[in-house]
Design a protein around this motif. Structure first.
Motif, PDB file in Angstrom:
ATOM      1  N   CYS A  59      12.097 -22.163  27.838  1.00  0.00           N
ATOM      2  CA  CYS A  59      11.696 -21.343  27.002  1.00  0.00           C
ATOM      3  C   CYS A  59      11.082 -22.159  25.564  1.00  0.00           C
ATOM      4  O   CYS A  59      10.041 -21.613  24.760  1.00  0.00           O
ATOM      5  CB  CYS A  59      12.337 -20.374  26.231  1.00  0.00           C
ATOM      6  SG  CYS A  59      12.830 -19.110  27.437  1.00  0.00           S
ATOM      7  N   SER A  79      18.677 -17.271  32.170  1.00  0.00           N
ATOM      8  CA  SER A  79      17.590 -18.256  32.485  1.00  0.00           C
ATOM      9  C   SER A  79      16.942 -17.752  33.525  1.00  0.00           C
ATOM     10  O   SER A  79      15.676 -18.174  33.857  1.00  0.00           O
ATOM     11  CB  SER A  79      18.416 -19.468  32.923  1.00  0.00           C
ATOM     12  OG  SER A  79      19.356 -19.468  33.865  1.00  0.00           O
ATOM     13  N   GLY A 138      16.520 -16.990  28.142  1.00  0.00           N
ATOM     14  CA  GLY A 138      16.965 -17.592  26.629  1.00  0.00           C
ATOM     15  C   GLY A 138      18.003 -16.278  25.801  1.00  0.00           C
ATOM     16  O   GLY A 138      18.450 -16.869  24.889  1.00  0.00           O
ATOM     17  N   THR A 156      19.270 -21.362  23.827  1.00  0.00           N
ATOM     18  CA  THR A 156      17.939 -20.594  24.501  1.00  0.00           C
ATOM     19  C   THR A 156      17.883 -21.371  25.848  1.00  0.00           C
ATOM     20  O   THR A 156      18.831 -22.267  26.126  1.00  0.00           O
ATOM     21  CB  THR A 156      16.779 -20.662  23.922  1.00  0.00           C
ATOM     22  OG1 THR A 156      15.839 -19.927  24.572  1.00  0.00           O
ATOM     23  CG2 THR A 156      16.426 -22.169  23.594  1.00  0.00           C
ATOM     24  N   ALA A 157      17.195 -20.913  26.841  1.00  0.00           N
ATOM     25  CA  ALA A 157      16.810 -21.521  28.020  1.00  0.00           C
ATOM     26  C   ALA A 157      15.903 -22.691  27.646  1.00  0.00           C
ATOM     27  O   ALA A 157      14.779 -22.387  26.929  1.00  0.00           O
ATOM     28  CB  ALA A 157      16.139 -20.442  29.062  1.00  0.00           C
ATOM     29  N   ALA A 160      16.177 -16.395  22.067  1.00  0.00           N
ATOM     30  CA  ALA A 160      17.110 -17.366  21.687  1.00  0.00           C
ATOM     31  C   ALA A 160      18.273 -16.375  20.930  1.00  0.00           C
ATOM     32  O   ALA A 160      18.203 -15.535  20.472  1.00  0.00           O
ATOM     33  CB  ALA A 160      16.456 -18.238  20.649  1.00  0.00           C
TER      34      ALA A 160
END
Length: 244
Positions: free
Chosen positions: A54, A189, A174, A50-51, A39
């Motif tokens: 995740c 990602s 992320g 973040t993604a 993150a």
């Protein structure tokens, strides 16, 4: 994200340039069994990008660096998901918050400077699992392939897809994509490899070196006005609860 309980900051001290030298220890055997992501701090009051894949339900542990009086400390805490894209969207992004003050939030790069061929770097959780105590030892370098507007199904605003050749590893989802000035170019990602390259890698050991032919990494550059709006709305909501 997740697996944060398996990281220990063993030493930190100030450097002549005003930064800090950091050393980590990680329980790789335990962490290897976790689904781990990264993150990126973007504000001083604990908002991170973040993604989406995740964070799941937000029940994981976030490990982040915060500035102490004369050192940097590693804080492990829970977090909550403020906003996340729908799984049906071709955009893998989430905004989370934790009650921490990150050591050094990232600044976003100017979109006008993001042209094909730009040198980029990326890092993340995998940087801590390569047998080196310095997290930047895992910084990988590549080039920007494209920076294009992403058409979304439900989201309004200007969301950008970042395609690049920086080698990524498990746990880097992320994490940050940065330019040479350390400014944020996007959030990683996924990785895509052509079918022909996957077949070739089955027969040639040297094919495992990255980036392979047909390799491309995907990230997202958010609509900054939308992200700021989500953050402001969340801050106001928290203030409202605090005054009750």
């Amino acid at each position: 994200l997740d697996g944060g309980e398996y990281i220990t900051l063993t030493n930190s001290h100030a450097t002549p340039t005003g930064g800090f030298s950091l050393n980590y220890r990680i329980d790789k055997d335990s962490a290897s069994e976790m689904t781990i992501g990264s993150a990126v701090p973007i504000t001083e009051d604990g908002y991170f990008l973040t993604a989406r894949h995740c964070v799941d339900d937000g029940s994981d542990t976030l490990a982040t660096l915060v500035r102490g009086e004369n050192s940097v400390e590693l804080v492990k805490t829970g977090y909550r998901v403020v906003w996340a894209t729908d799984q049906k969207e071709d955009l893998d992004l989430a905004l989370i918050h934790a009650d921490v003050r990150p050591y050094k939030p990232f600044e976003f790069a100017n979109q006008e400077s993001l042209n094909k061929g730009l040198i980029l770097g990326a890092t993340g959780w995998s940087a801590l699992t390569k047998g080196d105590s310095n997290p930047l030892a895992g910084m990988a370098v590549g080039n920007l392939e494209s920076f294009q507007h992403l058409k979304t199904k439900k989201l309004e605003g200007k969301w950008m897809r970042v395609r690049h050749t920086v080698p990524l590893h498990p746990g880097d989802s992320g994490g940050p994509i940065v330019n040479e000035s350390g400014q944020l170019v996007g959030i990683n990602s996924e990785v895509r490899i052509s079918f022909s390259e996957q077949v070739r890698s089955l027969f040639k050991k040297e094919a495992n070196r990255r980036p392979a032919r047909g390799y491309i990494a995907i990230g997202a550059y958010p609509d900054l006005e939308r992200i700021e709006a989500y953050i402001e709305a969340d801050r106001e909501s928290k203030e409202s609860l605090d005054t009750r």
